[in-house]
Design a protein around this motif. Sequence first.
Motif, short mmCIF file in Angstrom:
data_model
loop_
_atom_site.label_atom_id
_atom_site.label_comp_id
_atom_site.label_asym_id
_atom_site.label_seq_id
_atom_site.Cartn_x
_atom_site.Cartn_y
_atom_site.Cartn_z
N ALA A 106 0.84 -1.19 0.00
CA ALA A 106 0.00 0.00 0.00
C ALA A 106 0.87 1.23 0.00
O ALA A 106 1.77 1.35 0.84
CB ALA A 106 -0.91 0.00 1.22
N ARG A 107 0.60 2.13 -0.92
CA ARG A 107 1.40 3.34 -1.06
C ARG A 107 0.59 4.62 -0.87
O ARG A 107 1.15 5.71 -0.97
CB ARG A 107 2.08 3.36 -2.42
CG ARG A 107 3.14 2.28 -2.60
CD ARG A 107 3.91 2.49 -3.87
NE ARG A 107 5.06 1.61 -3.97
CZ ARG A 107 6.09 1.80 -4.80
NH1 ARG A 107 6.09 2.84 -5.62
NH2 ARG A 107 7.09 0.95 -4.83
N LEU A 108 -0.70 4.49 -0.65
CA LEU A 108 -1.53 5.68 -0.48
C LEU A 108 -1.77 5.92 1.00
O LEU A 108 -2.06 5.00 1.77
CB LEU A 108 -2.87 5.50 -1.20
CG LEU A 108 -2.78 5.26 -2.70
CD1 LEU A 108 -4.16 5.02 -3.27
CD2 LEU A 108 -2.10 6.41 -3.40
N SER A 109 -1.69 7.18 1.41
CA SER A 109 -1.84 7.48 2.82
C SER A 109 -3.22 7.08 3.33
O SER A 109 -3.36 6.67 4.49
CB SER A 109 -1.59 8.97 3.08
OG SER A 109 -2.44 9.77 2.30
N ARG A 110 -4.24 7.13 2.46
CA ARG A 110 -5.59 6.79 2.92
C ARG A 110 -5.74 5.30 3.21
O ARG A 110 -6.73 4.88 3.82
CB ARG A 110 -6.63 7.22 1.89
CG ARG A 110 -6.55 6.50 0.56
CD ARG A 110 -7.74 6.88 -0.33
NE ARG A 110 -7.71 6.17 -1.61
CZ ARG A 110 -7.22 6.70 -2.71
NH1 ARG A 110 -6.71 7.92 -2.70
NH2 ARG A 110 -7.24 6.02 -3.85
N GLU A 111 -4.78 4.51 2.80
CA GLU A 111 -4.84 3.07 3.06
C GLU A 111 -4.32 2.71 4.44
O GLU A 111 -4.38 1.55 4.83
CB GLU A 111 -4.03 2.33 1.99
CG GLU A 111 -4.60 2.49 0.58
CD GLU A 111 -3.75 1.78 -0.46
OE1 GLU A 111 -2.66 2.29 -0.80
OE2 GLU A 111 -4.17 0.71 -0.93
N TYR A 112 -3.79 3.67 5.16
CA TYR A 112 -3.22 3.43 6.48
C TYR A 112 -4.18 3.92 7.55
O TYR A 112 -4.81 4.97 7.42
CB TYR A 112 -1.85 4.08 6.61
CG TYR A 112 -0.81 3.32 5.80
CD1 TYR A 112 -0.74 3.45 4.42
CD2 TYR A 112 0.07 2.45 6.43
CE1 TYR A 112 0.18 2.73 3.68
CE2 TYR A 112 1.02 1.73 5.70
CZ TYR A 112 1.05 1.87 4.32
OH TYR A 112 1.97 1.15 3.59
N ASP A 113 -4.26 3.14 8.63
CA ASP A 113 -5.26 3.38 9.67
C ASP A 113 -4.74 4.23 10.82
O ASP A 113 -5.51 4.95 11.47
CB ASP A 113 -5.74 2.05 10.23
CG ASP A 113 -6.27 1.13 9.15
OD1 ASP A 113 -5.78 -0.02 9.04
OD2 ASP A 113 -7.16 1.57 8.40
#
Length: 125
Positions: A106-113
């Motif tokens: 995952a490289r998108l910030s929105r994919e991190y919680d």
Amino acid sequence: QVQLIESGGGLVQAGDSLRLSCAASGRTFNYYRMGWFRQAPGKEREFVASISWLTGNTDQTDFVKGRFTISRDNAKNVVSLQMNSLKPEDTAVYYCAARSPSGAVARLSREYDYWGQGTQVTVSS
């Protein structure tokens, strides 16, 4: 409650090295993927590197390959980013992040919680 606490930032000269650390607490991170992002003034947050806590599988963006290395210490719950041959354009606030599941790159910030508060890295020319 998940906590990610970054440390190790500072002011260095071009060509120097820094080692950033991210101490993770609040749950078992075995099935998480840990990432490092950075944000320079006036720019969007961008992906730097990530690592699967379970397998150690890593992913890095092209502009840091050969210079930055991400690693994890399972016993200490710490994820590190070793940064060598630093350049002025590496100047940014560096953030640690966590997401589940760990397997997917995952490289998108929105994919991190979860996110840490960030640590400033400044590289002078």
